[in-house]
Design a protein around this motif. Structure first.
Motif, short mmCIF file in Angstrom:
data_model
loop_
_atom_site.label_atom_id
_atom_site.label_comp_id
_atom_site.label_asym_id
_atom_site.label_seq_id
_atom_site.Cartn_x
_atom_site.Cartn_y
_atom_site.Cartn_z
N ALA A 176 74.31 27.31 68.54
CA ALA A 176 73.67 26.04 68.18
C ALA A 176 73.05 26.22 66.80
CB ALA A 176 72.61 25.68 69.22
N TRP A 177 73.64 25.58 65.80
CA TRP A 177 73.27 25.81 64.39
C TRP A 177 72.91 24.47 63.76
CZ3 TRP A 177 72.64 29.77 60.91
CH2 TRP A 177 72.74 29.46 59.55
N GLU A 178 71.76 24.44 63.10
CA GLU A 178 71.31 23.20 62.47
C GLU A 178 70.78 23.51 61.09
OE1 GLU A 178 68.20 19.46 63.33
OE2 GLU A 178 68.07 21.31 64.52
N GLN A 197 72.15 25.73 78.66
CA GLN A 197 72.26 26.06 77.24
C GLN A 197 72.16 27.57 77.03
OE1 GLN A 197 68.82 23.65 76.11
NE2 GLN A 197 70.17 22.41 74.82
N ARG A 224 69.39 29.74 69.50
CA ARG A 224 69.80 28.69 68.57
C ARG A 224 69.20 29.04 67.20
NH1 ARG A 224 69.54 23.85 70.10
NH2 ARG A 224 68.96 22.84 68.15
N THR A 254 68.12 27.54 63.16
CA THR A 254 67.86 26.42 62.26
C THR A 254 67.67 26.98 60.86
OG1 THR A 254 66.75 25.19 64.02
CG2 THR A 254 66.36 24.46 61.76
#
Length: 957
Positions: free
Chosen positions: A161-163, A190, A194, A196
């Protein structure tokens, strides 16, 4: 030779000699655990951590290894069950996650500032490589048939999960980091990782790698740094990382852990031996320690928290290391000792359980694995008996080594073993966590980038308090993580400062007693012993003046002013004085004078007040005897006080039984026309004024002898605080047998006001009392909260001042009765001249403090060793000053027990031990907490709700 290499490897040194000490070279308990793991793998022998402490050199430990038993089975990859269970540590976190729902409470954020030319695509791919390498990072946790299991997601399906977030300015970047760190994972659906990337500028970014604690711990950051650095370098170069496969994965550890611990039902198993240890080690430990909370503990915590930082400096840190070497302990043990002493002095008692974490990586195969291996231990510190610092460190070392040797039992199993009363309101077995961070340093080497660690504010607190310290070249850097439900930031900051002060005191003299260590700063000590305690003022005119002189001054000032009202009759000050003088003459003819006790048994009436004042005018001390008391109580009081005379009337006397002493009847007292023959009496401040008998709830009733010395100060305090004076009308509500009646008489007659009396039936709280106050235009009342509670809100329209006393007053009552009038909470034991402290005027819905000492009174809040406690800490209240009673009539041993030497006063000064537990507020007022003897009775008391229901069902109605 091999052992030398293992020492050097664990300590990250080029070489180690056979006579070098592990701890002198920088070893600590965490590295000692790693050392044992390496020795187990290399030699196939099992030694405990105690061996490292007792034989810390290579040569010494070699002999211990030679005689050790065969090591347990090594951790290797093997067959797994269809449903892989959670590890013992994971099960507890999974349960808490299910209980609370998704939250940030157990997030582990890694925040890195990246300066330079960043390849964001390569970084995302590198994180994917790390997730692929470590099964723990691609595991979801779901229940099957109610039992939680691990399910490892295949690499092909485990996308990170990359933001990427673009921001403008550092403030926006910090907000974005906090938001990313506060993400709430759904562990069942999940992946527990993750990332960010917060873009601050063209060459400046912040990377937030967020993991859930169920798959990561502090030790995991080092392998994460190594693997992410290698993967990023490979991806920037256009390839993929070429690393050797990990020897085991977390699921292998889970299976191995269960096999190594064995079955508790098998006495020879590791689990059985360690459970037996903890059952004994934690027997009788306090379930909840007292802490100086700023607010009451909520039934369900919010887990909101904050951080207050502190530091020691390099010089103090150096002394800590030197003392640790000298006493054969680790730096952690020194810090633990300091925290235990601090908490003990802050109200936690002498049995202080602390929580701490151990790495849990008990096999060499786990060194490079990302996962949740830490276990929580309870370290119990016994600070009783005022040991020397050296002795206390030895105690801590002994208990810690025993705990480390039995560290494999999961914490949740410890809770089951001890079986504390389960509560959502507080953490079981301990409420304060201590962490000295000495994990292997994580070093991120990302090509083309300067990397620096930054922090993230999760705003959470898992425990009431966590003392988190880290050793740095500049000294110990620490922070106090605190639960916002319980503490203010200022209080947490003060705790950090106090910990440094305690460390300084402990390290200054290791052979001195722990009691010599002061948690108070010099400024605080002056504040609680001088400013707040009530510094003895310069003697004022009238201080210590006996009651008759004070009353005579009021008579002379306004002889025609109304002094006493009873039903339809009123007496002026002059008329009342004439009657008092006349009756005092009669009493003197019976030998009444200084040091003479006179019993007075009369119903509420003018004659009652005249009789009390006449006893004082003649120089005697009155003993009020309630005619409504049971005959045996009356007989006991008369026998114990041995009065020279009994004053009563013909209607009351028959109900008192055989008294065996001269009796003076007041029948017809109002009709006496004889001129005053009151004697001239030279009264001193220490002559007794009255004797009040306590209720006898803690033994047989005892007579408290109160002298004249504090009456002037009491009258002045009442006039200053209540605005009472000529024109005021003071209700006499309290029964004569209580010292509150003396309070009302002093308030009324020594201020120039009118004292309003009434028959007992008109004083019943409710409509009768309200009607009386309105009819007599009463302006000042002193009532217990239970009486106020049954009065209508508009029941006292003429009353300008309400004083509450005698019992705890609720915030709701304060809100009701403080509106539109002066309301004050007063406190004082019978062993003082009625009152010791008063609050400031109250307002709004607030639980009232008992305030500050009145004029002529000093108060101390002390611990069991008679040391002043810090603000916010519960201690026992001691009272001294002009208003102190002489003691208990005819009971010198009890007097000596409760009236003790004042260590802060002049030579010969005494103070009274009240038995009441209080604490100072931040602004210097006293808050009442409980009776000390009541708290002792309640400690350890447990009852099930079912027992309450059974008991109530047996009560008719």
């Amino acid at each position: 030779e091999l052992l030398c290499r293992i020492f050097a490897d664990v300590l990250d040194l080029p070489d180690v000699g056979v006579d070098d000490s592990f701890f002198d070279l920088g070893g600590h308990s965490l590295l000692a655990t790693r050392l044992i793991s390496r020795i187990r793998s290399a030699f196939g022998r099992d030694i405990g951590i105690r061996a490292v402490f007792e034989s810390p050199t290579v040569a010494g430990l070699a002999s211990r290894v030679a005689g050790a038993g065969v090591a347990r089975a090594a951790l290797v990859a093997g067959e797994r069950p269809v449903r892989v269970p959670l590890s013992a540590a994971q099960r507890r976190l999974w349960f808490l996650h299910e209980l609370e729902g998704p939250s940030a409470t157990y997030n582990v954020p890694l925040v890195l500032r990246l300066e330079g030319e960043l390849d964001a695509v390569a970084l995302e791919l590198a994180l994917g490589d790390v997730v692929g390498r470590h099964e723990s990072l691609r595991t979801v946790f779901a229940a099957v048939d109610g039992v939680p299991c691990q399910r490892v997601v295949p690499v092909a399906d485990a996308g990170v999960a990359w933001e990427v977030v673009e921001v403008c300015g550092e403030a926006a970047a910090a907000a974005a980091v906090d938001a990313a760190a506060g993400y709430a994972f759904d562990l069942a659906a999940q992946l527990p990782l993750r990332a960010t990337l917060v873009r601050v500028g063209e060459r400046s970014s912040v990377l937030v790698v967020l993991m859930h604690h169920i798959v990561s711990d502090g030790w995991s950051l080092a392998p994460l740094a190594d693997d992410l650095s290698a993967a990023y370098a490979a991806r920037v170069g256009g390839g993929a990382p070429d690393w050797a496969p990990l020897p085991v994965q977390y699921a292998d550890y889970t299976v191995w852990q269960a096999r190594v611990l064995g079955d508790e039902g098998d006495p020879a198993s590791t689990a059985a031996r360690q459970v037996a240890y903890w059952r004994t080690a934690l027997a009788g430990a306090p379930e909840l320690i007292e802490l100086p909370l700023d607010r009451p503990r909520p039934q369900t915590p919010s887990y909101r928290g904050g951080v207050a930082r502190f530091g020691t400096g390099a010089e103090l840190h150096g002394r800590l290391l030197a003392v640790a070497r000298e006493c054969g302990v680790t730096p952690f043990m020194v810090v633990q000792t300091a925290v235990a002493v601090l908490l003990s002095r802050m109200g936690a008692g002498t049995d202080v359980p602390l929580g701490t974490v151990v790495a849990g990586r008990s096999d060499e195969a786990l060194d490079d694995l990302i996962g949740f291996f830490v276990n929580t231990l309870v370290l119990r510190t016994d600070v009783s008996g005022d040991p020397s610092v050296r002795e206390l460190l030895a105690r801590v070392r002994e208990s810690d080594l025993a705990a480390y040797a039995h560290q494999d039992v999961p914490f949740e199993r410890l809770v089951e073993i001890v079986g504390p009363q389960r509560s959502l309101a507080h953490h079981p077995l301990f409420q304060v966590m201590l962490v000295l961070d000495n994990n292997a340093e994580a070093a991120f080497d990302l090509p083309g980038l300067d990397v620096a660690f930054e922090g993230a504010d999760l705003g959470v607190a898992k425990f009431d308090l966590t003392f988190h310290l880290e050793e740095t070249p500049d000294g110990l850097e620490g922070e106090v993580q605190y639960a916002s439900d319980l503490f203010d930031e200022a209080s947490a900051h003060a705790l950090g400062e106090r910990l440094v002060r305690v460390l300084e005191g402990l390290l200054a003299d290791v052979d001195g007693p722990v009691s010599a260590v002061d948690v108070l700063s010099p400024g605080e000590r002056d504040r609680v012993l001088e400013e707040w305690a009530g510094p003895a003022p310069a003697r004022r005119v009238g201080d210590g003046t006996p009651f008759p002189e004070l009353f005579a001054a009021r008579v002379a000032a306004a002889p025609s002013a109304p002094a006493l009202a009873f039903e339809g009759a009123e007496l002026t000050y002059g008329e009342l004085a004439a009657r008092v003088d006349a009756f005092a003459g009669r009493l003197a003819s019976y030998g009444v004078g200084p040091e003479t006790v006179v019993a007075v048994a009369l119903p509420r009436s003018v004659d009652l007040v005249v009789s009390l004042l006449a006893v004082l005018r003649a120089g005697g001390a009155y003993v009020p005897v309630d005619p409504d008391y049971p005959a045996d109580r009356v007989a006991y009081m008369l026998s114990d006080s041995r009065p020279a005379l009994l004053v009563s009337d013909s209607a009351t006397l028959p109900g008192l039984g055989e008294c065996g002493m001269p009796v003076v009847l007041v029948d017809g007292l109002a009709d006496e026309r004889r001129p005053s023959v009151a004697p001239r009496v030279e009264l001193r401040a220490d002559h007794p004024a009255y004797v009040i008998y306590t209720s006898g709830s803690t033994g047989r009733p005892k007579g408290v002898v109160v002298p004249h010395g504090g009456i002037a100060s009491l009258a002045r305090a009442q006039q200053d605080a209540f605005g009472v004076g000529p024109g005021s009308r003071v209700l006499q509500f309290a029964a004569l047998s209580f010292d509150a009646a003396a309070w009302e008489i002093v308030m009324g007659l020594l201020s120039g006001a009118t004292l309003v009396l009434a028959p007992a039936e008109r004083l019943m709280p409710g409509p009768d009392l309200a009607a009386l106050c309105a009819e007599r235009a009463v302006t000042h009342v002193t009532l217990p909260p239970t009486a106020l509670a049954v009065l209508a809100d508009d029941a006292l329209p003429t009353v300008a001042t309400v004083v509450v006393a005698g019992e705890a007053c609720s915030a709701e009552l304060v809100a009701r009765w403080s509106a539109g009038r002066r309301m004050i909470n007063a406190y004082g034991p019978t062993e003082t001249t009625v009152c010791a402290t008063m609050s400031a005027p109250l307002s709004g819905e607030t639980v009232p403090p008992i305030g500050r000492p009145i004029a002529g009174t000093r108060v101390y809040v002390l611990d069991a060793a008679l040391r002043p406690v810090a603000p916010g800490v519960t201690g026992e209240l001691y009272v001294t000053g002009a208003g102190l009673a002489r003691g208990y009539l005819g009971r010198p041993s009890l007097t000596a027990e409760r009236f003790v030497a004042d260590p802060f006063g002049s030579a010969g000064a005494r103070m009274y031990r009240t038995g009441d537990l209080v604490r100072w507020t931040a602004d210097g007022e006293l808050e009442y907490q409980a009776r000390a003897d009541f708290q002792v009775k309640l400690r350890g008391f447990r009852i099930e709700l079912g027992e309450v229901e059974s008991a109530l069902s047996a009560v008719p109605g």
